[in-house]
Design an enzyme around this catalytic site. Structure first.
Site, short mmCIF file in Angstrom:
data_model
loop_
_atom_site.label_atom_id
_atom_site.label_comp_id
_atom_site.label_asym_id
_atom_site.label_seq_id
_atom_site.Cartn_x
_atom_site.Cartn_y
_atom_site.Cartn_z
N LYS A 105 0.86 -1.18 0.00
CA LYS A 105 0.00 0.00 0.00
C LYS A 105 0.89 1.23 0.00
CE LYS A 105 -1.76 3.02 2.06
NZ LYS A 105 -1.78 4.51 1.76
N GLU A 139 9.51 2.56 10.77
CA GLU A 139 10.50 3.62 10.61
C GLU A 139 9.74 4.94 10.61
OE1 GLU A 139 13.71 3.61 10.68
OE2 GLU A 139 13.87 1.43 10.85
N CYS A 174 13.60 11.75 6.34
CA CYS A 174 13.62 11.51 7.78
C CYS A 174 15.02 11.69 8.34
CB CYS A 174 13.08 10.12 8.11
SG CYS A 174 13.89 8.78 7.22
N GLU A 217 9.50 17.53 14.14
CA GLU A 217 9.93 17.21 12.79
C GLU A 217 9.17 18.09 11.80
OE1 GLU A 217 10.97 13.28 10.19
OE2 GLU A 217 8.99 13.32 11.12
#
Length: 478
Positions: A172, A247, A281, A378
């Site tokens: 997906k 992750e 990331c 973030e």
């Protein structure tokens, strides 16, 4: 272009709704249409993967490896097409996207080669005339959920090790990378990958993603995305006794000590912070600088950032392009407004009309405390914060002052400080005189704290996740 599902070796168009994809470099340009899956489509994909499992797992490792080599050849033959589509769909500059596609080719070949490597070890037995050994065996059916920021590399670094280990897959992808995913799977189907071994379902996380982790009979889940969603995936998988890896986020720091070589440091900081418009990331989102060189570094960054080429993703001169979507633009822009209320040390300019796409100018901000959202949250955009430190002790302390622990770097000529940093930095990937991004595909990838679920991707470490160990013992005496 229009997306399709590939389930059990057959193409289908799901009926769960439609979504138009616009080019983030030029939002007037329609790139394609996504056809979204319903829960039943995802369940069909899971059933197809389960049916295909005995045949795929029954092949030798070398036979599965030959399939991966064919996938690599197919991707290589269409590398520029895939790179152009991905850049158009999610805005990564074409020069970077070509490199990402090349990484995908290398990943497929790397894991294809596992087909003729050892899959276990012989262990001495305390009993005479007993052969005792271990072997890797597949998990079974694996659900793979991938983000939009690396639309080729991340799916392949999950799918390739999953397949070589004998698993079948339900994939997906993120909506913003689903056209690229459709074309990738078209290539893999044309390369002869057996039906049901890899199944593609296009859809939203709330519908297709939820059905995948909550309803499909799975043996493993690999997820890359936000920390909030990763926590949810982990909780669902734990409740269903499904092996999982997540992750998630990062708030990566680069430390610059007084003895750093600026010829090495400045390009690495700029690349780490602003390549892919900061949508990694592993991006450098905090720069911690020893006070004695703070002003000098700020000036050097100002000079470097003002010359960055911000342009259309298909312009080969573009250092960074737009952010990937309207939602991403609005999120990152909220942090830019915070930066505007602080001290903007450096800001780039665009070589196109910023209003023509989702462009966010590269920005270095200062004058914020260590608990400020610009330092702790973030951002996932081209914004990085500059923080002073009195020396190496405070620099490492600031580096570790985050809930994340993905990547960190230090720039210094002092070997003792470099080694100390490698030992004390609370991050899964630590680097000396290198940017925080850029970990190679043959090396383990993953973080500490809230960045990862304590496993690793890529390299040999991926094989540990996508397989389970069976211990075998044979008595051959009379």
């Amino acid at each position: 272009m229009e997306s399709r599902n590939w389930i059990g070796g057959e193409w289908s168009t799901p009926k769960g709704g439609e979504m138009t994809v616009y080019n983030p470099s030029d939002t007037k340009q329609e790139v394609g249409v996504l056809h979204l899956s319903q829960a039943d489509d995802v369940l069909q994909a899971g059933d197809a993967a389960r049916r295909a499992l005995p045949g795929w797992a029954g092949l030798t490792w070398a036979q599965r490896g030959e399939h991966l080599y064919r996938l690599a050849a197919a991707l290589e033959a269409h590398a520029d097409e895939i790179a152009t589509l991905a850049s158009t769909e999610m805005g990564k500059p074409i020069s970077e996207m070509r490199g990402e596609v090349t990484r995908g080719i290398h990943l497929l070949r790397y894991y294809a080669a596992e087909g003729v490597r050892a899959i276990g070890q012989v262990i001495p037995s305390t009993q005479s005339q007993v052969l005792q050994y271990t072997k890797r065996v597949p998990l079974g059916v694996v659900g793979i959920i991938t983000p939009w920021n690396f639309p080729v590399a991340i799916p392949i670094w999950k799918i390739a090790p999953a397949l070589i280990c004998g698993n079948t897959v339900v994939w997906k992808p993120a909506e913003t990378a689903s056209l690229t995913a459709t074309r990738l799977v078209e290539l893999f189907a044309e390369a002869g990958l057996p039906g049901g071994v890899l199944n593609l379902v296009i859809g939203t996380g709330s519908t297709a993603g939820s059905a995948l982790i909550e309803q499909v009979e799975l043996d493993g889940v690999s997820f890359t995305g936000s920390t909030a969603t990763g926590k949810h995936v982990a909780a669902i998988c734990a409740s269903r006794n499904i092996k999982y890896q997540t992750e998630m986020g990062g708030k990566n720091a680069a430390i610059v000590l007084a003895d750093a070589d600026f010829k090495t440091t400045i390009p690495a900081l700029v690349s780490g912070a602003f390549r892919s418009a900061g949508q990694k990331c592993t991006a450098t989102s905090r720069i911690i600088v020893e006070e004695s060189v703070y002003d000098q570094l700020a000036a050097a960054l100002r000079d470097a950032v003002k010359d960055l080429y911000v342009g259309h993703a298909l312009d080969p001169k573009s250092y960074l392009g737009p952010v990937a979507s309207k939602a991403q633009f609005e999120k990152v822009s909220s942090y830019v407004r915070m930066a505007d209320q602080a001290e903007v040390v450096a800001r780039g300019t665009a070589q196109v009309d910023p209003a023509s796409g989702h462009y966010v100018l590269p920005t270095v901000v200062a004058g914020v405390g260590v608990d400020h959202p610009l330092v702790q949250e973030e951002i996932f955009g081209p914004v990085t914060a500059l923080l002073p430190a009195r020396g190496v002790d405070e620099a490492i302390e600031l580096c570790n002052k985050t809930v994340y622990g993905l990547s960190a770097a230090i720039f210094t000529q002092d070997l003792s400080n470099a080694i100390r940093f490698l030992e004390e930095a609370e991050a899964g990937m630590v680097r000396v005189n290198l940017e925080t991004a850029g970990v190679e595909y043959q090396a383990p990838f993953g973080g500490m704290k809230w960045s990862s679920s304590h496993t690793r991707e890529q390299g040999q470490a991926a094989l540990d996740f996508y397989s389970q160990v069976k211990t075998c013992a044979v008595y051959y005496g009379g």
